[in-house]
Scaffold this motif. Sequence first.
Motif, PDB file in Angstrom:
ATOM      1  N   UNK A 165      -5.465   6.331  -9.178  1.00 12.84           N
ATOM      2  CA  UNK A 165      -5.324   6.475  -7.730  1.00 12.84           C
ATOM      3  C   UNK A 165      -6.649   6.208  -7.014  1.00 12.84           C
ATOM      4  N   UNK A 166      -7.707   6.060  -7.772  1.00 14.16           N
ATOM      5  CA  UNK A 166      -9.011   5.792  -7.180  1.00 14.16           C
ATOM      6  C   UNK A 166      -8.992   4.482  -6.411  1.00 14.16           C
ATOM      7  N   UNK A 167      -9.387   4.547  -5.149  1.00  9.83           N
ATOM      8  CA  UNK A 167      -9.354   3.373  -4.278  1.00  9.83           C
ATOM      9  C   UNK A 167      -9.898   3.764  -2.906  1.00  9.83           C
ATOM     10  N   UNK A 168     -10.093   2.754  -2.079  1.00  7.24           N
ATOM     11  CA  UNK A 168     -10.315   2.999  -0.652  1.00  7.24           C
ATOM     12  C   UNK A 168      -8.936   3.005   0.005  1.00  7.24           C
ATOM     13  N   UNK A 169      -8.666   4.058   0.739  1.00  5.83           N
ATOM     14  CA  UNK A 169      -7.381   4.223   1.404  1.00  5.83           C
ATOM     15  C   UNK A 169      -7.539   3.878   2.889  1.00  5.83           C
ATOM     16  N   UNK A 170      -6.633   3.035   3.362  1.00  4.74           N
ATOM     17  CA  UNK A 170      -6.668   2.576   4.749  1.00  4.74           C
ATOM     18  C   UNK A 170      -5.411   3.026   5.476  1.00  4.74           C
ATOM     19  N   UNK A 171      -5.600   3.515   6.673  1.00  2.00           N
ATOM     20  CA  UNK A 171      -4.486   3.881   7.530  1.00  2.00           C
ATOM     21  C   UNK A 171      -4.065   2.666   8.354  1.00  2.00           C
ATOM     22  N   UNK A 172      -2.775   2.568   8.623  1.00  2.00           N
ATOM     23  CA  UNK A 172      -2.236   1.434   9.361  1.00  2.00           C
ATOM     24  C   UNK A 172      -1.190   1.920  10.353  1.00  2.00           C
ATOM     25  N   UNK A 173      -1.142   1.268  11.495  1.00  2.00           N
ATOM     26  CA  UNK A 173      -0.088   1.565  12.475  1.00  2.00           C
ATOM     27  C   UNK A 173       0.270   0.280  13.195  1.00  2.00           C
ATOM     28  N   UNK A 174       1.560   0.076  13.425  1.00  2.00           N
ATOM     29  CA  UNK A 174       1.946  -1.072  14.252  1.00  2.00           C
ATOM     30  C   UNK A 174       2.314  -0.546  15.622  1.00  2.00           C
ATOM     31  N   UNK A 175       1.532  -0.937  16.613  1.00  3.40           N
ATOM     32  CA  UNK A 175       1.708  -0.403  17.950  1.00  3.40           C
ATOM     33  C   UNK A 175       1.312  -1.398  19.013  1.00  3.40           C
ATOM     34  N   UNK A 176       1.033  -0.871  20.182  1.00  3.36           N
ATOM     35  CA  UNK A 176       0.765  -1.692  21.357  1.00  3.36           C
ATOM     36  C   UNK A 176      -0.336  -1.002  22.175  1.00  3.36           C
ATOM     37  N   UNK A 177      -1.024  -1.716  22.928  1.00  4.03           N
ATOM     38  CA  UNK A 177      -1.018  -3.151  23.191  1.00  4.03           C
ATOM     39  C   UNK A 177      -2.430  -3.705  22.968  1.00  4.03           C
ATOM     40  N   UNK A 178      -2.617  -4.906  22.556  1.00  2.00           N
ATOM     41  CA  UNK A 178      -1.567  -5.859  22.253  1.00  2.00           C
ATOM     42  C   UNK A 178      -0.742  -5.422  21.045  1.00  2.00           C
ATOM     43  N   UNK A 179       0.469  -5.912  20.928  1.00  2.00           N
ATOM     44  CA  UNK A 179       1.310  -5.557  19.781  1.00  2.00           C
ATOM     45  C   UNK A 179       0.777  -6.192  18.501  1.00  2.00           C
ATOM     46  N   UNK A 180       0.310  -5.351  17.587  1.00  2.00           N
ATOM     47  CA  UNK A 180      -0.254  -5.842  16.328  1.00  2.00           C
ATOM     48  C   UNK A 180      -0.440  -4.677  15.379  1.00  2.00           C
ATOM     49  N   UNK A 181      -0.923  -4.964  14.177  1.00  2.90           N
ATOM     50  CA  UNK A 181      -1.308  -3.931  13.230  1.00  2.90           C
ATOM     51  C   UNK A 181      -2.703  -3.413  13.587  1.00  2.90           C
ATOM     52  N   UNK A 182      -2.829  -2.090  13.566  1.00  4.86           N
ATOM     53  CA  UNK A 182      -4.123  -1.451  13.757  1.00  4.86           C
ATOM     54  C   UNK A 182      -4.524  -0.787  12.447  1.00  4.86           C
ATOM     55  N   UNK A 183      -5.837  -0.774  12.189  1.00  5.01           N
ATOM     56  CA  UNK A 183      -6.334  -0.270  10.915  1.00  5.01           C
ATOM     57  C   UNK A 183      -7.443   0.755  11.128  1.00  5.01           C
ATOM     58  N   UNK A 184      -7.579   1.636  10.137  1.00  2.00           N
ATOM     59  CA  UNK A 184      -8.732   2.515  10.075  1.00  2.00           C
ATOM     60  C   UNK A 184      -9.850   1.862   9.285  1.00  2.00           C
ATOM     61  N   UNK A 185     -10.966   2.541   9.220  1.00  2.00           N
ATOM     62  CA  UNK A 185     -12.152   1.989   8.558  1.00  2.00           C
ATOM     63  C   UNK A 185     -12.088   2.167   7.048  1.00  2.00           C
ATOM     64  N   UNK A 186     -11.179   2.994   6.567  1.00  2.00           N
ATOM     65  CA  UNK A 186     -11.050   3.240   5.133  1.00  2.00           C
ATOM     66  C   UNK A 186     -11.752   4.524   4.721  1.00  2.00           C
ATOM     67  N   UNK A 187     -11.146   5.222   3.780  1.00  2.00           N
ATOM     68  CA  UNK A 187     -11.758   6.433   3.239  1.00  2.00           C
ATOM     69  C   UNK A 187     -11.657   6.393   1.718  1.00  2.00           C
ATOM     70  N   UNK A 188     -12.753   6.700   1.044  1.00  2.00           N
ATOM     71  CA  UNK A 188     -12.804   6.590  -0.407  1.00  2.00           C
ATOM     72  C   UNK A 188     -12.159   7.801  -1.060  1.00  2.00           C
ATOM     73  N   UNK A 189     -11.273   7.532  -2.007  1.00  2.00           N
ATOM     74  CA  UNK A 189     -10.703   8.569  -2.867  1.00  2.00           C
ATOM     75  C   UNK A 189     -11.104   8.235  -4.299  1.00  2.00           C
ATOM     76  N   UNK A 190     -11.793   9.157  -4.935  1.00  2.00           N
ATOM     77  CA  UNK A 190     -12.234   8.960  -6.306  1.00  2.00           C
ATOM     78  C   UNK A 190     -11.700  10.098  -7.163  1.00  2.00           C
ATOM     79  N   UNK A 191     -10.971   9.725  -8.213  1.00  2.00           N
ATOM     80  CA  UNK A 191     -10.395  10.709  -9.124  1.00  2.00           C
ATOM     81  C   UNK A 191     -11.086  10.557 -10.468  1.00  2.00           C
ATOM     82  N   UNK A 192     -11.756  11.607 -10.882  1.00  2.00           N
ATOM     83  CA  UNK A 192     -12.473  11.565 -12.158  1.00  2.00           C
ATOM     84  C   UNK A 192     -11.561  12.062 -13.277  1.00  2.00           C
ATOM     85  N   UNK A 193     -11.639  11.380 -14.398  1.00  2.00           N
ATOM     86  CA  UNK A 193     -10.762  11.747 -15.529  1.00  2.00           C
ATOM     87  C   UNK A 193     -11.491  12.643 -16.519  1.00  2.00           C
TER      88      UNK A 193
END
Length: 117
Positions: free
Chosen positions: A89-117
């Motif tokens: 599950x380790x990855x950079x996680x990005x939030x997404x929303x499709x909204x307005x305006x203009x109508x398009x996909x909006x993104x977050x800057x990303x947040x790191x999730x690191x799972x140590x085994x």
Amino acid sequence: QVQLVESGGGLVQAGGSLRLSCAAPGTIFSINAMGWYRQAPGKKRELVARIFSGGRTNYVDSVKGRFTISRDNAKNTVYLQMISLKAEDTAVYYCNADGCCPPRDYWGQGTQVTVSS
């Protein structure tokens, strides 16, 4: 550039839990779907979970039963509760929303999730 604001990433041991949050600013409206994507090093960005304004959800198979997406429409906020985390599950996680305006996909800057085994 209007961006979503994420929080909640970090380092956790395998089997642990994290909760991600993402808020869309008031300048984004008429949001239909909100979701979380992730990108691990050397891999393509993939959809993890998505929730529509009416409450319908979908998940990638690898997180079903472990991750739960929820949403507060009044606050334009989406959450991702992650339990039983695995190293993969380790990855950079990005939030997404499709909204307005203009109508398009909006993104977050990303947040790191690191799972140590």
